[in-house]
Each structure stands twice: as structure tokens, then as C-alpha cells.
Write a protein that holds these residues in place. Structure first.
Motif, PDB file in Angstrom:
ATOM      1  N   GLY A   1       0.798  -1.223   0.000  1.00  0.00           N
ATOM      2  CA  GLY A   1       0.000   0.000   0.000  1.00  0.00           C
ATOM      3  C   GLY A   1       0.820   1.256   0.000  1.00  0.00           C
ATOM      4  N   ASP A   2       0.112   2.385  -0.130  1.00  0.00           N
ATOM      5  CA  ASP A   2       0.760   3.685  -0.236  1.00  0.00           C
ATOM      6  C   ASP A   2       1.382   4.139   1.078  1.00  0.00           C
ATOM      7  OD1 ASP A   2      -0.273   3.738  -2.817  1.00  0.00           O
ATOM      8  OD2 ASP A   2      -2.071   4.852  -2.229  1.00  0.00           O
ATOM      9  N   VAL A   3       0.801   3.702   2.201  1.00  0.00           N
ATOM     10  CA  VAL A   3       1.149   4.330   3.489  1.00  0.00           C
ATOM     11  C   VAL A   3       1.829   3.375   4.467  1.00  0.00           C
ATOM     12  CG1 VAL A   3       0.210   5.725   5.395  1.00  0.00           C
ATOM     13  CG2 VAL A   3      -0.874   5.814   3.160  1.00  0.00           C
ATOM     14  N   ILE A   4       1.702   2.068   4.288  1.00  0.00           N
ATOM     15  CA  ILE A   4       2.152   1.122   5.308  1.00  0.00           C
ATOM     16  C   ILE A   4       3.633   1.297   5.655  1.00  0.00           C
ATOM     17  CG2 ILE A   4       2.582  -0.732   3.616  1.00  0.00           C
ATOM     18  CD1 ILE A   4       1.707  -2.707   5.846  1.00  0.00           C
ATOM     19  N   GLY A   5       4.436   1.652   4.680  1.00  0.00           N
ATOM     20  CA  GLY A   5       5.863   1.837   4.955  1.00  0.00           C
ATOM     21  C   GLY A   5       6.169   3.018   5.854  1.00  0.00           C
ATOM     22  N   GLN A   6       5.178   3.909   6.032  1.00  0.00           N
ATOM     23  CA  GLN A   6       5.388   5.090   6.863  1.00  0.00           C
ATOM     24  C   GLN A   6       5.187   4.815   8.356  1.00  0.00           C
ATOM     25  OE1 GLN A   6       6.601   7.606   5.254  1.00  0.00           O
ATOM     26  NE2 GLN A   6       6.131   6.760   3.221  1.00  0.00           N
ATOM     27  N   PHE A   7       4.537   3.699   8.696  1.00  0.00           N
ATOM     28  CA  PHE A   7       4.329   3.420  10.128  1.00  0.00           C
ATOM     29  C   PHE A   7       4.777   2.021  10.549  1.00  0.00           C
ATOM     30  CE2 PHE A   7       0.148   2.699   8.056  1.00  0.00           C
ATOM     31  CZ  PHE A   7      -0.036   1.354   8.343  1.00  0.00           C
ATOM     32  N   ALA A   8       4.919   1.070   9.619  1.00  0.00           N
ATOM     33  CA  ALA A   8       5.344  -0.289   9.984  1.00  0.00           C
ATOM     34  C   ALA A   8       6.864  -0.363   9.977  1.00  0.00           C
ATOM     35  CB  ALA A   8       4.740  -1.305   9.022  1.00  0.00           C
TER      36      ALA A   8
ATOM     37  N   GLN B   1      -0.419  -5.314  15.759  1.00  0.00           N
ATOM     38  CA  GLN B   1      -1.597  -4.814  16.471  1.00  0.00           C
ATOM     39  C   GLN B   1      -1.200  -3.787  17.534  1.00  0.00           C
ATOM     40  OE1 GLN B   1      -4.167  -5.225  15.072  1.00  0.00           O
ATOM     41  NE2 GLN B   1      -4.803  -7.319  14.630  1.00  0.00           N
ATOM     42  N   SER B   2      -0.018  -3.957  18.120  1.00  0.00           N
ATOM     43  CA  SER B   2       0.479  -2.984  19.085  1.00  0.00           C
ATOM     44  C   SER B   2       0.742  -1.642  18.405  1.00  0.00           C
ATOM     45  CB  SER B   2       1.765  -3.512  19.736  1.00  0.00           C
ATOM     46  OG  SER B   2       2.334  -2.537  20.583  1.00  0.00           O
ATOM     47  N   ILE B   3       1.343  -1.695  17.208  1.00  0.00           N
ATOM     48  CA  ILE B   3       1.575  -0.468  16.433  1.00  0.00           C
ATOM     49  C   ILE B   3       0.235   0.200  16.109  1.00  0.00           C
ATOM     50  CG2 ILE B   3       2.354   0.422  14.196  1.00  0.00           C
ATOM     51  CD1 ILE B   3       4.521  -1.754  14.231  1.00  0.00           C
ATOM     52  N   TYR B   4      -0.746  -0.618  15.697  1.00  0.00           N
ATOM     53  CA  TYR B   4      -2.046  -0.050  15.344  1.00  0.00           C
ATOM     54  C   TYR B   4      -2.696   0.636  16.542  1.00  0.00           C
ATOM     55  CZ  TYR B   4      -7.016   0.334  14.579  1.00  0.00           C
ATOM     56  OH  TYR B   4      -8.284   0.826  14.518  1.00  0.00           O
ATOM     57  N   ARG B   5      -2.616   0.020  17.709  1.00  0.00           N
ATOM     58  CA  ARG B   5      -3.245   0.624  18.888  1.00  0.00           C
ATOM     59  C   ARG B   5      -2.617   1.981  19.208  1.00  0.00           C
ATOM     60  NH1 ARG B   5      -3.428  -4.876  20.497  1.00  0.00           N
ATOM     61  NH2 ARG B   5      -1.388  -4.753  21.528  1.00  0.00           N
ATOM     62  N   ARG B   6      -1.305   2.109  19.019  1.00  0.00           N
ATOM     63  CA  ARG B   6      -0.660   3.406  19.247  1.00  0.00           C
ATOM     64  C   ARG B   6      -1.143   4.452  18.244  1.00  0.00           C
ATOM     65  NH1 ARG B   6       4.342   0.736  19.264  1.00  0.00           N
ATOM     66  NH2 ARG B   6       5.146   2.187  17.696  1.00  0.00           N
ATOM     67  N   ILE B   7      -1.288   4.028  16.998  1.00  0.00           N
ATOM     68  CA  ILE B   7      -1.777   4.960  15.965  1.00  0.00           C
ATOM     69  C   ILE B   7      -3.227   5.324  16.245  1.00  0.00           C
ATOM     70  CG2 ILE B   7      -2.372   5.141  13.503  1.00  0.00           C
ATOM     71  CD1 ILE B   7       0.066   3.382  12.909  1.00  0.00           C
ATOM     72  N   ARG B   8      -4.017   4.332  16.637  1.00  0.00           N
ATOM     73  CA  ARG B   8      -5.456   4.529  16.875  1.00  0.00           C
ATOM     74  C   ARG B   8      -5.713   5.531  17.988  1.00  0.00           C
ATOM     75  NH1 ARG B   8     -10.129   5.211  17.852  1.00  0.00           N
ATOM     76  NH2 ARG B   8     -11.904   3.783  17.642  1.00  0.00           N
TER      77      ARG B   8
ATOM     78  N   PRO C   1      -4.118   6.280  10.154  1.00  0.00           N
ATOM     79  CA  PRO C   1      -5.054   5.491  10.969  1.00  0.00           C
ATOM     80  C   PRO C   1      -5.944   4.566  10.136  1.00  0.00           C
ATOM     81  CG  PRO C   1      -4.980   7.757  11.744  1.00  0.00           C
ATOM     82  CD  PRO C   1      -4.221   7.728  10.455  1.00  0.00           C
ATOM     83  N   ALA C   2      -6.510   5.074   9.037  1.00  0.00           N
ATOM     84  CA  ALA C   2      -7.386   4.245   8.203  1.00  0.00           C
ATOM     85  C   ALA C   2      -6.603   3.117   7.552  1.00  0.00           C
ATOM     86  CB  ALA C   2      -8.067   5.107   7.136  1.00  0.00           C
ATOM     87  N   SER C   3      -5.378   3.408   7.123  1.00  0.00           N
ATOM     88  CA  SER C   3      -4.542   2.387   6.497  1.00  0.00           C
ATOM     89  C   SER C   3      -4.194   1.283   7.490  1.00  0.00           C
ATOM     90  CB  SER C   3      -3.265   3.026   5.947  1.00  0.00           C
ATOM     91  OG  SER C   3      -2.405   2.050   5.404  1.00  0.00           O
ATOM     92  N   ALA C   4      -3.699   1.663   8.665  1.00  0.00           N
ATOM     93  CA  ALA C   4      -3.329   0.677   9.686  1.00  0.00           C
ATOM     94  C   ALA C   4      -4.534  -0.147  10.128  1.00  0.00           C
ATOM     95  CB  ALA C   4      -2.707   1.388  10.891  1.00  0.00           C
TER      96      ALA C   4
ATOM     97  N   TRP D   1       4.171 -10.070   5.894  1.00  0.00           N
ATOM     98  CA  TRP D   1       5.364  -9.663   5.148  1.00  0.00           C
ATOM     99  C   TRP D   1       5.063  -8.327   4.491  1.00  0.00           C
ATOM    100  CZ3 TRP D   1       6.716 -11.491  -0.413  1.00  0.00           C
ATOM    101  CH2 TRP D   1       7.972 -10.987  -0.792  1.00  0.00           C
ATOM    102  N   VAL D   2       5.939  -7.353   4.686  1.00  0.00           N
ATOM    103  CA  VAL D   2       5.781  -6.022   4.098  1.00  0.00           C
ATOM    104  C   VAL D   2       6.931  -5.828   3.107  1.00  0.00           C
ATOM    105  CG1 VAL D   2       5.486  -3.564   4.550  1.00  0.00           C
ATOM    106  CG2 VAL D   2       4.799  -5.235   6.285  1.00  0.00           C
TER     107      VAL D   2
END
Length: 512
Positions: A218-225, A243-250, A272-275, A291-292
């Protein structure tokens, strides 16, 4: 060693992206530079349905800058593609014309299935061994873009299905803009939107299937994963850690996304929507690892160019993915599998025997195979109007790797397999003479192949084809009575002879 310097340009829904590569059989594909220009075209398309002239001016300005960079790198070949923002814009023809007039860039608007197929190729080029290994077990490719989200399932090395949902990050934000009061948690609304569609996907396609791996694109996943200790993107990440990363973003406010989580400001609103999309798919599927690969559409454009120009040979058979997806569609509509298999085999035999008469190539052969696989899927809807129903099913079903025109060719070949040929009328009206000729040639072959198995008893499993005195002699060694096939064959043979000037003749080997 000849090295081609190639530039790929992606006119995307949220940004314009150009990557310059060196490509050769020895070095493969090597990235030289990447330039990105944030320009949310989708904001115009997804809200107004059109791209404004102000936005067109900004596109052209950015592309002119890309041209200067291409000159600096001595680019020898380039391709520019556009995705959903231009694909869905009502004034796309005007936009494309102005881009070409002002910049010299001729932009090809990808169908959604072409776009996702290029990303599959980019994944395989990134790490062919890893890709081929993962897809032996249940693997979902989750591609979250600005305009839509694509979910594709592989199992035992085969593509099972690929489904598109118009729930890309930018589209969802534009959808909710102005309709949600400040007191409402926007993330909760996005969760509800995504959750409803993903539950439907699960009911239809994950009911009896175990998903072990996810591939996140995706366009954004590399910016937060990424790993905060090294500031390098994760290539593999366990579901629990993601999921831990997502909870922090959320739970983060917009300022914290930039300052504490170090997400670039241009992508913070989309993160947030991407994660959330990857998080929900991990939870829904039960996958243990993601795998990213960190690939882009530009990487896919480069991989496709390298394959077509024979600069690179991909280790994965993507034509087989197209056929595999078609077979899954055929199964969904309960088509006769034995009949479809023998028909596919026999039409390929006829196609190969008629090369000097039809002048068609490998791609057209693939479209003929797809027509054979899907030719009677409409019987699931109506036995009396199966050809029209088959046409509608094919035109309504995304077929990975095909352009809209190619899907239209397959649908028409299937339709006129049994219906009277319309000659530039009906569903053929508006198609170019070249495309109509292609449809006619493929239809003639499909009709003859289908007539050879009119009883659906696969009497023509073993055939030999020879050309003699303007006849195509099809000889079978079957011990079964072929009176039905021979009797109903003549009308199909008439059309074949009209198209090719060659008369197909059925023969049973002497002594049988």
C-alpha cells in the motif's frame, strides 16, 4: 552488458511518483532514484467526480519536473500509468489530453485488475523465493491504496480470488468529511465501514480456508510499519506486534502521529485508516505473520516492462494466476469441469494449428483459454439464456490481469459461442474493426471446440489435427459413437470456414 535506464511514473490518487531504474539480464532491476509529489487528485474525483483545471496544472507542473530528472539520468524508455482517480473521473479524457499536450506524457489508465496485477509482479521480483514459498500455504495479499482496497487469496500456489472494495484511505476520509460532527470518533466510523465489508469477504471466501500469512502492500504502510529502534521498515512483522503499532496509531492525536510516531505529515491523516485495514484483516483471518515487501506500483511497471522486453524472466507464472482465478469463477458458477478442461485443451490445439491463418499471439491464446473456461458459467443463472448471462457475469466480474477491453473480448467470444454472430451490432457495436476481427476469430475456434464435446462425454480427448487442401482435419481415435458431434458440427464448421477460408472436418480413425 546492455543496461536499459527506465523510468516508471505513477499518477496516483494521492501522489505522483516516479522511480528511475537500471534494468539488465545480469543485474536485474536496480533502483536509481525515486521522486514523489503529494497531489491528492482523488479529493477532486471522489467528491466532485471531476478533476479541476487547477489540479491539471499542478499535475503538468510535476510531470515537467519529472521530465527534467529523466534527462539528467539519461532515461531511454519510460511508461506512465494512472489509477482510480483518473479512471473514475468523468473528465478523464480531457485530463489525459491536456497532460499529453502540455508535457508529452501519454498516460495509460490502468483498470483495477491491471493495477493489482502489476503489484503482484513487483512482489515476485522483490523476492521470488519468498513469494513462491508463502503462497504454498493460505496467504492473503492486502493492498490498501488511496482509492480502494484489494484482497487477494493464494493457496497451494494458486490464486483463489481477488476482490476490490472502494474503501481506500483517501476515499473513506472524503466520504466522511463534512458528514460527521466533531464529537463523533471518526476512527470508529471507519472501523464500522471496513468491518462490514470484511465480514462479507470472510463469509464468501474464508469460510473453509486457513490463512497463515498476510502480505501488506500500500501507499502508506511503509510510513508506520517500522522498527523504532532502527528506524528501518519491518520486512516481516508478527501479528501481535503489528496490532500494538495499530493501537498506538489509533489512540494518537494528529500531532502525536507526526511528533511521537514520526509519521511524515503528508501521510499522517491517512495512517489510521490504512493501519486499521491491515489490523482488521489480521484479526479476521487469524494470520500469524505479515510480510511487508515495501514495493510500489512503479516497481510493478518496471517489472512488467522488463518481462515484456525480455530483459528479465520472472520466476512465477502469472498467466497461470489469471487462468487459476478464472477456474475459481467457473467453479463458483458450478460449470462442468470435465467439459471445460477438454474444451480448453482442444481450442488451444486448434489455435496452435491455425497460426498462419489467424496471425494472433500468446495474449490472444490466453483470452481464448479464458473463454473456454468461462463459456457456460451463465447456466447457473439461466439454462435458456446462458450466453447472455455468461456475458453479464464476465463483464461484472473483475478478472485479474485483464484490461477492460480484454474482458470485453472474452465476454463477447463466450456470448457468440452459441448466439448468432452480430457483425458490428449488439455488444460488438463501438468496438474497433481490429477488435471485432479478433473476437470473430476466437469465436470460430471456440464454436468448433465446443461442438466436439456436445455430449459433454469428452469423446475427443485424444485428437490429431492436420491441414490439407483447405481443410482442417480433426482425427480422433475414440471408440465411442460420435454421430451426435458429427451431426451438429456442420453449422459451427460453416462459420469457421467463413472466418478462415478453411473447412474443419471431423474424422474417426479407420478401424475404430
Amino acid at each position: 552488458m546492455a543496461i536499459t535506464t527506465f523510468a516508471a511514473v505513477d499518477v496516483g490518487s494521492y501522489e505522483l511518483d516516479m522511480t528511475v531504474y537500471e534494468i539488465s539480464p545480469k543485474i536485474g532491476i536496480r533502483k536509481l532514484t525515486r521522486v514523489r509529489h503529494i497531489l491528492p487528485l482523488g479529493s477532486d474525483t471522489y467528491t466532485d467526480g471531476k478533476i479541476s483545471y487547477e489540479m491539471i496544472a499542478q499535475i503538468c507542473k510535476a510531470l515537467q519536473g519529472f521530465k527534467e530528472i529523466m534527462k539528467d539520468f539519461g532515461v531511454q524508455a519510460w511508461e506512465a500509468c494512472a489509477t482510480s482517480a483518473l479512471r473514475e473521473a468523468k473528465n478523464s479524457s480531457i485530463v489525459l489530453d491536456q497532460i499529453e499536450v502540455q508535457t508529452g506524457f501519454k498516460v495509460h489508465v490502468l483498470s483495477n485488475s491491471e493495477q493489482r496485477f502489476l503489484l503482484f509482479k513487483a512482489i515476485a521480483v522483490k523476492d521470488q523465493e519468498q513469494f513462491n514459498q508463502l503462497i504454498q500455504k493460505g496467504t492473503a495479499i492486502v493492498d490498501v491504496g488511496s482509492g480502494s482496497m484489494q484482497l487477494s487469496l493464494y493457496d497451494e500456489g494458486e490464486l483463489i480470488t481477488t476482490q476490490n472494495m472502494k474503501l481506500g484511505t483517501l476515499r473513506v476520509l472524503e466520504m466522511l468529511a463534512g458528514v460527521t460532527p466533531d464529537t463523533v470518533d471518526e476512527n470508529r466510523l471507519i472501523e464500522e465501514l471496513l468491518g462490514n465489508e470484511l465480514q462479507t469477504f470472510k463469509k464468501l471466501f474464508l469460510k473453509d480456508r486457513e490463512i497463515v500469512n498476510l502480505i501488506g502492500v500500500g501507499d502508506v504502510i511503509g510510513q508506520f510499519a517500522y522498527d523504532p529502534s532502527t528506524h528501518r521498515p519491518f520486512e516481516k512483522i508478527e501479528a501481535e506486534r503489528f496490532q500494538s503499532i495499530y493501537r498506538r496509531i489509533r489512540s494518537a492525536c494528529p500531532e502525536d502521529l507526526v511528533e511521537k510516531l514520526q509519521i511524515p505529515p503528508a501521510y499522517a491523516a491517512l495512517a489510521p485508516a490504512s493501519a486499521m485495514a491491515y489490523s482488521q484483516m489480521l484479526e479476521l483471518s487469524g494470520a500469524r505473520m505479515m510480510w511487508v515487501p515495501g514495493i510500489t506500483l512503479c516497481d510493478g511497471i518496471a517489472a512488467d516492462y522488463a518481462e515484456r522486453t525480455k530483459l528479465l524472466r520472472l520466476g512465477h507464472n502469472f498467466d497461470e494466476d489469471i487462468l487459476s482465478a478464472a477456474r475459481q469463477i467457473s467453479r463458483r458458477y458450478m460449470a462442468n469441469r470435465g467439459h471445460a478442461l477438454i474444451l480448453e485443451k482442444n481450442v488451444c490445439r486448434i489455435f496452435d494449428s491455425m497460426k498462419k491463418y489467424h496471425g494472433l499471439g500468446r495474449r490472444e491464446r490466453l483470452l481464448l483459454q479464458l473463454s473456454a473456461i468461462l463459456h457456460d458459467c451463465g447456466k447457473y443463472i439461466s439454462l435458456g439464456a446462458s450466453s447472455e448471462c455468461s456475458y453479464n457475469i464476465i463483464m461484472s466480474t473483475e478478472m485479474i490481469g485483464l484490461s477492460h477491453l480484454e474482458r470485453e473480448i472474452v465476454a463477447n467470444v463466450v456470448k457468440y459461442n452459441t448466439e448468432e454472430y452480430q457483425y458490428s451490432q449488439g455488444s460488438l457495436a463501438g468496438l474497433s474493426p481490429e477488435v471485432q476481427n479478433e473476437i470473430m476469430k476466437l469465436t470460430a475456434i471456440l464454436r468448433v471446440g465446443n461442438a466436439m464435446d456436445r455430449s459433454h462425454k469428452q469423446k475427443f480427448k485424444d485428437i490429431r489435427i492436420s491441414m490439407k487442401d483447405r481443410q482442417m482435419q480433426i482425427v480422433t481415435s475414440t471408440l465411442e459413437d460420435i454421430s451426435l458431434e458429427r451431426g451438429l458440427f456442420q453449422k459451427k464448421a460453416d462459420f469457421f470456414e467463413e472466418v478462415y477460408g478453411v473447412r474443419p472436418v471431423l474424422k474417426q480413425r479407420k478401424g475404430v
